[in-house]
Design a protein around this motif. Sequence first.
Motif, PDB file in Angstrom:
ATOM      1  N   ALA A  28      56.563  26.877  26.027  1.00 51.21           N
ATOM      2  CA  ALA A  28      57.982  27.221  25.894  1.00 51.21           C
ATOM      3  C   ALA A  28      58.653  27.245  27.260  1.00 51.21           C
ATOM      4  CB  ALA A  28      58.117  28.573  25.207  1.00 51.21           C
ATOM      5  N   ALA A  31      62.429  31.911  29.085  1.00 52.06           N
ATOM      6  CA  ALA A  31      63.410  32.605  28.251  1.00 52.06           C
ATOM      7  C   ALA A  31      64.651  32.931  29.080  1.00 52.06           C
ATOM      8  CB  ALA A  31      62.800  33.883  27.699  1.00 52.06           C
ATOM      9  N   LEU A  32      65.820  32.826  28.439  1.00 55.18           N
ATOM     10  CA  LEU A  32      67.078  33.116  29.125  1.00 55.18           C
ATOM     11  C   LEU A  32      67.231  34.618  29.346  1.00 55.18           C
ATOM     12  CD1 LEU A  32      69.354  30.622  27.180  1.00 55.18           C
ATOM     13  CD2 LEU A  32      68.823  30.533  29.622  1.00 55.18           C
ATOM     14  N   ARG A  33      67.584  34.983  30.595  1.00 56.18           N
ATOM     15  CA  ARG A  33      67.792  36.394  30.942  1.00 56.18           C
ATOM     16  C   ARG A  33      69.125  36.545  31.662  1.00 56.18           C
ATOM     17  NH1 ARG A  33      62.885  38.051  34.510  1.00 56.18           N
ATOM     18  NH2 ARG A  33      63.305  35.982  35.386  1.00 56.18           N
ATOM     19  N   GLY A 162      66.132  29.692  32.561  1.00 53.52           N
ATOM     20  CA  GLY A 162      65.753  31.101  32.526  1.00 53.52           C
ATOM     21  C   GLY A 162      66.839  32.076  32.903  1.00 53.52           C
ATOM     22  N   ALA A 339      71.007  26.032  24.953  1.00 52.33           N
ATOM     23  CA  ALA A 339      70.748  26.845  23.771  1.00 52.33           C
ATOM     24  C   ALA A 339      71.604  26.324  22.630  1.00 52.33           C
ATOM     25  CB  ALA A 339      71.082  28.313  24.060  1.00 52.33           C
TER      26      ALA A 339
END
Length: 633
Positions: A28, A31-33, A162, A339
């Motif tokens: 993966a 992850a977006l933060r 990210g 996204a």
Amino acid sequence: MLAIAPVAAQQTGRLIRSEPQPIAASPALPALRDIAYPGTLTLEVDATDLDRRIFGIRQKVPVAKAGPLTLMYAEWIPGNHAPRGPIYNYAGLKISANGKSMPWRRDPGDAFAFHVDVPAGVKALDVEAQFLSPIETAQGPIMMTQEMLRLNWYIGALYPAGHFARKINFDVSVKLPAGWDYATALETASKSGDTVRFKTASWETVIDSPLFAGKYMRKFDLDPGGRSRVTLNAMGDEPGQVNPPAEVIEVHRNLVKQADKLFGARHFDHYDFLLSVSDRLATSGIEHQRSSNNGVNSQYFTGWNSAFVSKDLLAHEYVHSWNGKYRRPADLWTPAFNAPMRASLLWVYEGQTQYWGNVLAARSGFVTKQQALDLIANNAAMYEMRTGRNWRPLVDTTMDPVIAARRSLPWQNWQRSEDYYSEGQLIWMDVDTLIREKTQNKKSLDDFAKAFFGVNDGDWGQLTYTRADLVATLNKVTPHDWETFFRRRVDEVAPKAPLDGLERGGYRLVYGDTPNTLWREQEARTRAVNLLYSLGLSTDAAGKITLIQWDGPAWKAKLNTSLTITGVNGLAFTPERLRAAAGESKDKPVELLIRLGDTLKTIKLDYTGGHRYPRLERISGKPAYIDDILAAR
């Protein structure tokens, strides 16, 4: 030759059937933060190669530590409602650090992601690439000509995965052809020769701030002495195309005034209408919060009083500053540009914007009252005759930017397309007239616009909403079962067109022998023939069939859009003869000579109804709410 047996195979008698299993998916992406990316990226665009229409790209990407880094190319572009990032024209990618070339690899599961292993001691990556903009329209929309260009920053930039886009800072600059002027919502930091550098801004703001530049550009103040700058930046193929008379500029100033009266707030610190007036650069219409990307043909100003050319475009895109950019559906907002967006409320985002765009065009003077009524008539007829409504609910068309990607469809009337725009417009007219009827014209959709979009004056962030928020605000304006109202018109299959608002507003849709003013003007300008509501077809000036009305006379005769009409009632095709044949059909059958390649075939249409052109007819004794809606404030 040796036969090698598959590892995973089943043998039944002499038959072998291999049954593979999937390999593990790619790891993966980060992850977006909602945390800041360390450092500021730079993006330098060289836009001077007009002959080859190539944008040169240089970037510097600061890195905080050694190890794996993923860089993304924007895929889901706001305003497109679909994954349309033009990565296919992003080429020549080279990444280096401290003067040494570094290998990169594209993610096998995501073509928009690029992986780099950052060595120890490296503080920044240098990125070089080109964006090869279309040279011919068959390759995509033209972005650059010898006279002008349209630059969306996302075409040439990679950004770190990210992180929310609002937490990644960019310094962007552009080198322009000598002597060209430019306009953008970004704020200029410095100018050296033909290179312009802009103040540091978040990647979210940069993507939302395209740049127009041209050899012939004029700028008009649309709010002199106003609370915040609003500018019309117009560039043309020739100087005379951007030399409008004072009264035309006054109409554009009226738009700003009428929008202020409608919404009662501004969600920008300044606003730039970016307008290309050109037959060479692609037409366009894309919303941004502090600007809009607008492209019209060369007659926009020169044919102001004689041609109806994109008269509601600027109003539509300006409304989006409130509806779509500031107030944005929660499922359509995304933290970064890779996204996926969810579009279930496009009938609000685009449908109500389509409604207000046409209303403000009338209130401001872009169109006359009669032209506005003719626009409504044409739209109402389209959806009254939209046979696809028998199987497909309106909400499902909000997926069309992904499903159809604005392709030409073989049977558009049956397939439906992005109907959330203009069928949505009819639904919002229904809402407006219902509020007026229930309150004896004391309240209207104007009150909703102020309460829903006009909140928090001066805030130019984004304020998301849900369908429940929409319904709650409508109920504060006028109590009603709005959830059921929308469910029946939006969520369910609804064979009947949403024309209640038209009749409640004091008009009915009728058909007659004479085309309305807009219909006549469009046919005169293009020499096309639109007989969709009579013979069930339309053609271009050469007789090529361009549309077929599903279940209409032409459809029943098994015609389609691959065919060309070469003869009409024994005479060679002309637009005038085809139009005359439709009008004479009450007394004389319509016989067409059709060509497909080298094959000719004679077709008789089973139609005797004469012309059927839409128009609005005033209903005697009913309040003229639509007249009130269109009147200037």
